[in-house]
Design a protein around this motif. Structure first.
Motif, PDB file in Angstrom:
ATOM      1  N   ARG A  56      52.010  45.930  34.918  1.00  0.00           N
ATOM      2  CA  ARG A  56      52.687  46.226  33.436  1.00  0.00           C
ATOM      3  C   ARG A  56      52.342  45.039  32.662  1.00  0.00           C
ATOM      4  NH1 ARG A  56      56.397  48.831  36.978  1.00  0.00           N
ATOM      5  NH2 ARG A  56      56.774  51.026  36.688  1.00  0.00           N
ATOM      6  N   LYS A  57      51.564  44.111  32.937  1.00  0.00           N
ATOM      7  CA  LYS A  57      51.168  42.996  31.779  1.00  0.00           C
ATOM      8  C   LYS A  57      50.327  43.477  31.014  1.00  0.00           C
ATOM      9  CE  LYS A  57      53.318  39.495  35.125  1.00  0.00           C
ATOM     10  NZ  LYS A  57      53.020  38.328  35.597  1.00  0.00           N
ATOM     11  N   ARG A  58      49.917  42.383  30.192  1.00  0.00           N
ATOM     12  CA  ARG A  58      48.781  42.348  29.356  1.00  0.00           C
ATOM     13  C   ARG A  58      47.350  42.336  30.196  1.00  0.00           C
ATOM     14  NH1 ARG A  58      49.554  37.578  25.239  1.00  0.00           N
ATOM     15  NH2 ARG A  58      49.362  36.655  27.357  1.00  0.00           N
ATOM     16  N   LEU A  59      46.420  43.329  29.179  1.00  0.00           N
ATOM     17  CA  LEU A  59      45.191  43.307  29.887  1.00  0.00           C
ATOM     18  C   LEU A  59      44.263  41.554  30.114  1.00  0.00           C
ATOM     19  CD1 LEU A  59      42.244  44.573  30.851  1.00  0.00           C
ATOM     20  CD2 LEU A  59      41.926  44.755  28.323  1.00  0.00           C
ATOM     21  N   THR A  60      44.832  40.806  29.262  1.00  0.00           N
ATOM     22  CA  THR A  60      44.098  39.697  29.386  1.00  0.00           C
ATOM     23  C   THR A  60      44.719  38.794  30.498  1.00  0.00           C
ATOM     24  OG1 THR A  60      46.055  38.907  27.536  1.00  0.00           O
ATOM     25  CG2 THR A  60      43.841  39.120  27.011  1.00  0.00           C
ATOM     26  N   ASP A  61      45.799  39.072  31.104  1.00  0.00           N
ATOM     27  CA  ASP A  61      46.574  38.480  32.241  1.00  0.00           C
ATOM     28  C   ASP A  61      46.198  39.052  33.380  1.00  0.00           C
ATOM     29  OD1 ASP A  61      48.022  36.945  30.649  1.00  0.00           O
ATOM     30  OD2 ASP A  61      49.919  38.321  30.321  1.00  0.00           O
ATOM     31  N   TRP A  62      45.083  40.350  33.406  1.00  0.00           N
ATOM     32  CA  TRP A  62      44.802  40.939  34.548  1.00  0.00           C
ATOM     33  C   TRP A  62      43.920  40.335  35.689  1.00  0.00           C
ATOM     34  CZ3 TRP A  62      45.477  44.811  37.836  1.00  0.00           C
ATOM     35  CH2 TRP A  62      44.384  45.380  38.515  1.00  0.00           C
ATOM     36  N   PRO A  63      43.043  39.564  35.197  1.00  0.00           N
ATOM     37  CA  PRO A  63      41.960  38.750  36.104  1.00  0.00           C
ATOM     38  C   PRO A  63      42.960  37.885  37.216  1.00  0.00           C
ATOM     39  CG  PRO A  63      41.057  38.917  33.989  1.00  0.00           C
ATOM     40  CD  PRO A  63      42.532  39.313  33.960  1.00  0.00           C
ATOM     41  N   ALA A  64      43.809  37.285  36.376  1.00  0.00           N
ATOM     42  CA  ALA A  64      44.702  36.074  37.181  1.00  0.00           C
ATOM     43  C   ALA A  64      45.279  36.950  38.150  1.00  0.00           C
ATOM     44  CB  ALA A  64      45.285  35.262  36.338  1.00  0.00           C
ATOM     45  N   TRP A  65      46.407  38.097  37.818  1.00  0.00           N
ATOM     46  CA  TRP A  65      47.252  38.806  38.495  1.00  0.00           C
ATOM     47  C   TRP A  65      46.393  39.262  39.734  1.00  0.00           C
ATOM     48  CZ3 TRP A  65      47.720  43.427  40.466  1.00  0.00           C
ATOM     49  CH2 TRP A  65      48.960  43.887  41.040  1.00  0.00           C
ATOM     50  N   LEU A  66      45.351  39.957  39.511  1.00  0.00           N
ATOM     51  CA  LEU A  66      44.559  40.447  40.513  1.00  0.00           C
ATOM     52  C   LEU A  66      43.978  39.392  41.615  1.00  0.00           C
ATOM     53  CD1 LEU A  66      43.253  43.345  41.646  1.00  0.00           C
ATOM     54  CD2 LEU A  66      41.451  42.730  40.030  1.00  0.00           C
ATOM     55  N   ARG A  67      43.527  38.586  41.336  1.00  0.00           N
ATOM     56  CA  ARG A  67      43.095  37.375  42.146  1.00  0.00           C
ATOM     57  C   ARG A  67      43.912  36.794  43.080  1.00  0.00           C
ATOM     58  NH1 ARG A  67      41.954  34.229  38.543  1.00  0.00           N
ATOM     59  NH2 ARG A  67      39.694  34.787  38.247  1.00  0.00           N
ATOM     60  N   ALA A  68      45.317  36.981  42.577  1.00  0.00           N
ATOM     61  CA  ALA A  68      46.378  36.342  43.277  1.00  0.00           C
ATOM     62  C   ALA A  68      46.802  37.524  44.329  1.00  0.00           C
ATOM     63  CB  ALA A  68      47.486  35.774  42.435  1.00  0.00           C
ATOM     64  N   TYR A  69      46.926  38.803  43.904  1.00  0.00           N
ATOM     65  CA  TYR A  69      47.299  39.818  44.638  1.00  0.00           C
ATOM     66  C   TYR A  69      46.369  40.038  45.659  1.00  0.00           C
ATOM     67  CZ  TYR A  69      48.443  44.655  45.842  1.00  0.00           C
ATOM     68  OH  TYR A  69      49.042  45.704  46.447  1.00  0.00           O
ATOM     69  N   CYS A  70      44.986  39.777  45.545  1.00  0.00           N
ATOM     70  CA  CYS A  70      43.808  40.266  46.465  1.00  0.00           C
ATOM     71  C   CYS A  70      44.103  39.121  47.653  1.00  0.00           C
ATOM     72  CB  CYS A  70      42.507  39.922  45.822  1.00  0.00           C
ATOM     73  SG  CYS A  70      42.152  41.458  44.885  1.00  0.00           S
ATOM     74  N   ILE A  71      44.251  37.825  47.130  1.00  0.00           N
ATOM     75  CA  ILE A  71      44.393  36.692  48.270  1.00  0.00           C
ATOM     76  C   ILE A  71      45.682  37.048  48.955  1.00  0.00           C
ATOM     77  CG2 ILE A  71      45.013  34.407  48.497  1.00  0.00           C
ATOM     78  CD1 ILE A  71      43.156  33.713  45.787  1.00  0.00           C
ATOM     79  N   GLU A  72      46.931  37.229  48.230  1.00  0.00           N
ATOM     80  CA  GLU A  72      47.950  37.454  49.069  1.00  0.00           C
ATOM     81  C   GLU A  72      47.872  38.785  50.148  1.00  0.00           C
ATOM     82  OE1 GLU A  72      52.398  39.164  48.353  1.00  0.00           O
ATOM     83  OE2 GLU A  72      51.320  38.846  46.604  1.00  0.00           O
TER      84      GLU A  72
END
Length: 449
Positions: A56-72
């Protein structure tokens, strides 16, 4: 290839409806783990079980969030529909950084009844080869294509899913406050504009078919430019044009200077055009500007294949109608970036030379191309019937699990069309999309000539 049980497949946005969930269910039944990120209320409507998490965050925050989620979650594959959606552009970049296999899917090249599934991206970002010798050698050894339509569906099936997805995002926008709706038109305006178009469709088609017959019966040469939808992602992010009218002016100017004096240029409106872009006024203005008002014709409806069969040539930005043109044996010029823009099939000469020196496609090369497409990046099925969904989802799951996407021999290490896209200044990265995102979602047509 790792065992199926080690696969962790993350699904991002799919076509409106339950198709993405159907693929995931096939993978789960075979022993893979599947996950889903819902980016908006429309996504949630189609899939909201225990495998899902909401962003639910901003588009600009998406790459960092996705990177962390994929690693987790130890993600091995990311699967998404429509590779140029900003969220998916970022996902491809994150996947490349982390060594994750990224797969994208879309409506098929061999329509009807086919879905494209390939590595990373399409058009400029496609890994499918463009070397005609490779395509001829590999494709000619493959079996004939099953061209029998099996999964027909009424347009209402697609429309209900599309409207439900978009209106859910409008009505429940506060549930996903950071969602960036990368649409050219606001959904309400888009749908309201379609009402009179649908109401007059039969009448338009009758009139258009009469006009097409008149054009053919004159026995004068003509060239066809089937218009794409202005909202088409392939136009917006796989061509150098901000608006189709920019391409139309380039074509009309070249036509006026170089085409045979008796020739006409026929523009055909897309059957799903919403009527927001005033094509009649735009094309009339451009034709008058370049002194060919009586030689430019606009057709709204009718049978495109019939029109192409008798044409002296066809032009497209990068629509799949280019393949229809090639099948009709029509000399074809591609203005943007298209997978089928291959030496021996499409005209590789300049636009100015095309009018008098366009060459018919090599039918053997076209056959080899379509055989290779069918074997490597096409699956039989559809999004909008239960039978078609299940057939396509089963085949897609099998290819994902066996690592056979883009096989046999239809995978290049680097997208072979990317250099051409970069030379033309086409937007290719997430950062570039962020910089230009103010161009999206407008209420009236943008071209001002």
């Amino acid at each position: 290839m790792s065992s199926v049980s080690s696969l962790v497949v993350l699904f991002l946005q799919g076509p409106p409806g339950v198709f993405a969930r159907t693929i995931a269910d096939s993978l789960e039944q075979a022993g893979a783990t599947t996950l889903r990120v819902n980016l908006c209320a429309g996504d949630w409507l189609g899939w909201h079980d225990s495998r899902c998490v909401s962003y639910r965050k901003r588009l600009t925050d998406w790459p960092a969030w996705l990177r962390a989620y994929c690693i987790e979650k130890q993600v091995t594959h990311i699967v998404y529909y429509a590779d140029r959606v900003p969220y998916h552009v970022a996902a491809a970049e994150v996947g490349a950084e982390l060594g994750i296999t990224c797969l994208t899917y879309e409506n098929g090249y061999l329509r009807p009844d086919w879905i494209t599934l390939e590595h990373c991206g399409m058009s400029a970002h496609s890994r499918f080869p463009e070397d005609p010798d490779v395509i001829r050698t590999v494709g000619s050894a493959l079996p004939e294509i099953d061209r029998q339509p099996r999964y027909r569906y009424p347009f209402i099936n697609e429309a209900v899913n599309e409207v439900s997805w978009n209106m859910a995002n409008v009505i429940f926008s506060l549930a996903y406050p950071g969602f960036f709706r990368d649409k050219l038109y606001h959904p309400v305006i888009d749908y309201l504009s379609n009402i009179p178009r649908f109401a007059m469709a039969r009448r338009r088609n009758r009139q258009a078919n009469h006009l097409i017959d008149d054009i053919i019966s004159t026995d004068l040469p003509y060239y066809v430019f089937p218009l794409q939808l202005q909202s088409d992602y392939q136009l917006r992010f796989n061509s150098q044009y901000d608006h189709i009218a920019d391409a139309a002016e380039e074509v009309i100017q070249s036509f006026a200077r170089n085409a045979p004096g008796a020739a006409r240029l026929v523009f055909k409106i897309h059957p799903l055009d919403n009527g927001i872009e005033p094509w009649s006024r735009i094309l009339r203005t451009l034709a008058r500007k370049h002194g060919v008002k009586k030689r430019v014709v606009l057709v709204d409806g009718g049978n495109l294949n019939h029109l192409l069969t008798h044409a002296a040539g066809s032009l497209t930005i990068n629509s799949t109608t280019g393949l229809y043109s090639l099948r009709a044996g029509c000399p074809t010029k591609v203005l943007g970036i298209a997978l089928y823009d291959i030496a021996g099939l499409t005209c590789q000469k300049s636009l100015d030379d095309f009018w008098r020196d366009g060459s018919a496609p090599d039918t053997d090369l076209l056959d080899a191309l379509e055989r290779l497409l069918a074997a490597s990046i096409q699956v039989k099925g559809c999004f909008y019937t239960k039978e078609g969904r299940e057939a396509a989802a089963t085949l897609m799951a099998e290819r994902i699990m066996s690592g056979r996407v883009n096989q046999p021999q239809a995978h290049c290490d680097r997208p072979p069309r990317l250099e051409k896209a970069l030379e033309r200044g086409i937007v290719t990265t997430f950062a570039e999309q962020i910089a230009t995102r103010g161009k999206t979602e407008r209420w009236t047509y943008a071209w001002r000539g």
